[in-house]
Motif scaffolding. Sequence first.
Motif, PDB file in Angstrom:
ATOM      1  N   GLY A  37       2.812  -3.447 -12.799  1.00 23.81           N
ATOM      2  CA  GLY A  37       4.221  -3.123 -13.016  1.00 23.81           C
ATOM      3  C   GLY A  37       4.941  -2.557 -11.807  1.00 23.81           C
ATOM      4  N   GLY A  38       4.270  -2.529 -10.651  1.00 21.97           N
ATOM      5  CA  GLY A  38       4.889  -1.994  -9.436  1.00 21.97           C
ATOM      6  C   GLY A  38       5.964  -2.918  -8.880  1.00 21.97           C
ATOM      7  N   GLU A  39       6.880  -2.325  -8.107  1.00 24.06           N
ATOM      8  CA  GLU A  39       7.986  -3.077  -7.517  1.00 24.06           C
ATOM      9  C   GLU A  39       7.874  -3.082  -6.000  1.00 24.06           C
ATOM     10  OE1 GLU A  39      10.276  -4.698  -9.171  1.00 24.06           O
ATOM     11  OE2 GLU A  39       9.726  -4.035 -11.194  1.00 24.06           O
ATOM     12  N   GLU A  40       8.345  -4.167  -5.377  1.00 21.92           N
ATOM     13  CA  GLU A  40       8.300  -4.296  -3.919  1.00 21.92           C
ATOM     14  C   GLU A  40       9.027  -3.151  -3.230  1.00 21.92           C
ATOM     15  OE1 GLU A  40      10.417  -7.102  -0.614  1.00 21.92           O
ATOM     16  OE2 GLU A  40       9.661  -8.115  -2.416  1.00 21.92           O
ATOM     17  N   GLU A  41      10.212  -2.780  -3.749  1.00 26.44           N
ATOM     18  CA  GLU A  41      10.990  -1.724  -3.101  1.00 26.44           C
ATOM     19  C   GLU A  41      10.262  -0.379  -3.143  1.00 26.44           C
ATOM     20  OE1 GLU A  41      13.586  -2.136  -1.154  1.00 26.44           O
ATOM     21  OE2 GLU A  41      13.213  -4.254  -1.567  1.00 26.44           O
ATOM     22  N   GLU A  42       9.541  -0.113  -4.234  1.00 27.32           N
ATOM     23  CA  GLU A  42       8.760   1.120  -4.316  1.00 27.32           C
ATOM     24  C   GLU A  42       7.628   1.100  -3.300  1.00 27.32           C
ATOM     25  OE1 GLU A  42       6.273   3.875  -7.535  1.00 27.32           O
ATOM     26  OE2 GLU A  42       6.805   1.804  -8.029  1.00 27.32           O
ATOM     27  N   ARG A  43       6.989  -0.051  -3.134  1.00 18.66           N
ATOM     28  CA  ARG A  43       5.904  -0.164  -2.133  1.00 18.66           C
ATOM     29  C   ARG A  43       6.452   0.088  -0.731  1.00 18.66           C
ATOM     30  NH1 ARG A  43       4.610  -4.602  -5.400  1.00 18.66           N
ATOM     31  NH2 ARG A  43       5.240  -6.181  -3.875  1.00 18.66           N
ATOM     32  N   LYS A  44       7.624  -0.460  -0.452  1.00 19.93           N
ATOM     33  CA  LYS A  44       8.217  -0.274   0.876  1.00 19.93           C
ATOM     34  C   LYS A  44       8.617   1.182   1.108  1.00 19.93           C
ATOM     35  CE  LYS A  44       9.867  -4.990   1.684  1.00 19.93           C
ATOM     36  NZ  LYS A  44      11.054  -5.862   1.882  1.00 19.93           N
ATOM     37  N   ALA A  45       9.189   1.805   0.088  1.00 19.06           N
ATOM     38  CA  ALA A  45       9.632   3.191   0.223  1.00 19.06           C
ATOM     39  C   ALA A  45       8.459   4.149   0.396  1.00 19.06           C
ATOM     40  CB  ALA A  45      10.460   3.593  -0.995  1.00 19.06           C
ATOM     41  N   ASN A  46       7.321   3.803  -0.202  1.00 11.45           N
ATOM     42  CA  ASN A  46       6.142   4.682  -0.168  1.00 11.45           C
ATOM     43  C   ASN A  46       4.991   4.063   0.612  1.00 11.45           C
ATOM     44  OD1 ASN A  46       6.915   6.938  -2.206  1.00 11.45           O
ATOM     45  ND2 ASN A  46       7.436   5.040  -3.272  1.00 11.45           N
ATOM     46  N   TYR A  47       5.324   3.246   1.627  1.00 11.05           N
ATOM     47  CA  TYR A  47       4.280   2.485   2.325  1.00 11.05           C
ATOM     48  C   TYR A  47       3.245   3.382   2.985  1.00 11.05           C
ATOM     49  CZ  TYR A  47       6.286   3.433   6.951  1.00 11.05           C
ATOM     50  OH  TYR A  47       6.725   4.057   8.080  1.00 11.05           O
ATOM     51  N   THR A  48       3.653   4.548   3.499  1.00 10.59           N
ATOM     52  CA  THR A  48       2.698   5.435   4.182  1.00 10.59           C
ATOM     53  C   THR A  48       1.620   5.899   3.210  1.00 10.59           C
ATOM     54  OG1 THR A  48       4.390   6.190   5.730  1.00 10.59           O
ATOM     55  CG2 THR A  48       2.430   7.557   5.519  1.00 10.59           C
ATOM     56  N   ASP A  49       2.039   6.358   2.044  1.00 11.40           N
ATOM     57  CA  ASP A  49       1.084   6.816   1.036  1.00 11.40           C
ATOM     58  C   ASP A  49       0.227   5.659   0.545  1.00 11.40           C
ATOM     59  OD1 ASP A  49       0.123   8.875  -0.968  1.00 11.40           O
ATOM     60  OD2 ASP A  49       0.905   7.353  -2.333  1.00 11.40           O
ATOM     61  N   MET A  50       0.872   4.510   0.271  1.00  9.05           N
ATOM     62  CA  MET A  50       0.148   3.360  -0.258  1.00  9.05           C
ATOM     63  C   MET A  50      -0.909   2.865   0.727  1.00  9.05           C
ATOM     64  SD  MET A  50       1.558  -0.400  -1.398  1.00  9.05           S
ATOM     65  CE  MET A  50       1.723  -0.965   0.307  1.00  9.05           C
ATOM     66  N   VAL A  51      -0.525   2.689   1.994  1.00  7.35           N
ATOM     67  CA  VAL A  51      -1.447   2.148   2.991  1.00  7.35           C
ATOM     68  C   VAL A  51      -2.566   3.146   3.305  1.00  7.35           C
ATOM     69  CG1 VAL A  51      -1.660   1.288   5.361  1.00  7.35           C
ATOM     70  CG2 VAL A  51       0.292   0.600   3.957  1.00  7.35           C
ATOM     71  N   ASN A  52      -2.219   4.449   3.352  1.00  5.92           N
ATOM     72  CA  ASN A  52      -3.247   5.455   3.604  1.00  5.92           C
ATOM     73  C   ASN A  52      -4.278   5.487   2.480  1.00  5.92           C
ATOM     74  OD1 ASN A  52      -3.681   7.175   5.866  1.00  5.92           O
ATOM     75  ND2 ASN A  52      -1.563   7.856   5.686  1.00  5.92           N
ATOM     76  N   LYS A  53      -3.802   5.438   1.241  1.00  5.77           N
ATOM     77  CA  LYS A  53      -4.743   5.409   0.109  1.00  5.77           C
ATOM     78  C   LYS A  53      -5.610   4.160   0.193  1.00  5.77           C
ATOM     79  CE  LYS A  53      -2.819   8.260  -3.558  1.00  5.77           C
ATOM     80  NZ  LYS A  53      -1.948   9.069  -2.724  1.00  5.77           N
TER      81      LYS A  53
END
Length: 346
Positions: A37-53
Amino acid sequence: MSKTGALDLASGLGGKIEKTDVLSAVEKYEKYHFFYGGEEEERKANYTDMVNKYYDLVTSFYEFGWGESFHFAPRWNGESLRESIKRHEHFLALQLGLKPGHKVLDVGCGIGGPLREIARFSSTSVTGLNNNEYQIERGKELNRIAGVDKTCNFVKADFMKMPFPDSSFDAVYAIEATCHAPDAYGCYKEIYRVLKPGQYFAAYEWCMTDSFDPNNQEHQKIKAEIEIGDGLPDIRLTRQCLEALKQAGFEVIWDKDLAVDSSIPWYLPLDKNHFSLSSFRLTAIGRFVTKNMVKALEFVGFAPRGSQRVQEFLEKAAEGLVEGGRKEIFTPMYFFLARKQLAKSQ
């Protein structure tokens, strides 16, 4: 030396995440993506947290199965996977025209496999830029073992906001890394800023090709599988990367999808129908063994809870990559060589 044993794999799972928090980190990471259910814009806005995890969770799996260089390569007949990976790195160094004494930047360097290979091949000093603390710690250890710790170093930072003065480097490269950027133009603009005038930037980008149809549900499913399995906010088209380079100020010298001329498909090591003793851990049997080993390690408490879930989304990524390669809608090796213009005389 790469991690080779089961306990080595188990000890690194989760990276810098507390072992008791790995499962919740997996769940949070998964929620960024389309299948949950995730959205592309949320991934872009939180890319640092997402990529680090993502890299905290997967680095040990990568090193266990792939080695120190986390990337694909075109292969000739009779060439091993390891040989093709080294040649792919040497090709980049040659395209950049690296010479002894050059100061080089590796953008998104992982644990530094390409950094060490390129530094030794070209007698240059390479700085690895990475925003993941666990990978940097591991990379420093491997640099020391390889004997390049005096000439090569790591800097922890976001490649959208690099902590370097203007015109700091003689050359810049990125290997399957800037695909993690939420905005290609912003990333390329930063690279342009830190590169010396008249010098070169070369990269291998993960891209959807012109054969990708955004209205095709199967194509979209493949794209989503690659995104969740590889920590990507979105996968750009090759022409979008090219346009972003030009907007950032670069002169594009040449570009090409190197997958097109590969004698052996780049995705072959991940294909379940392929068997190879030299890359056994990547084969269907090898992955089955790893899956059950991780399950056992998690059961007895050597590996943190959630480790199996990580292995599962990596498996999903492998399936997406193979299908994307087969259908020629995805490439991990869109290559370009670009030059920063010389400063205009007053």
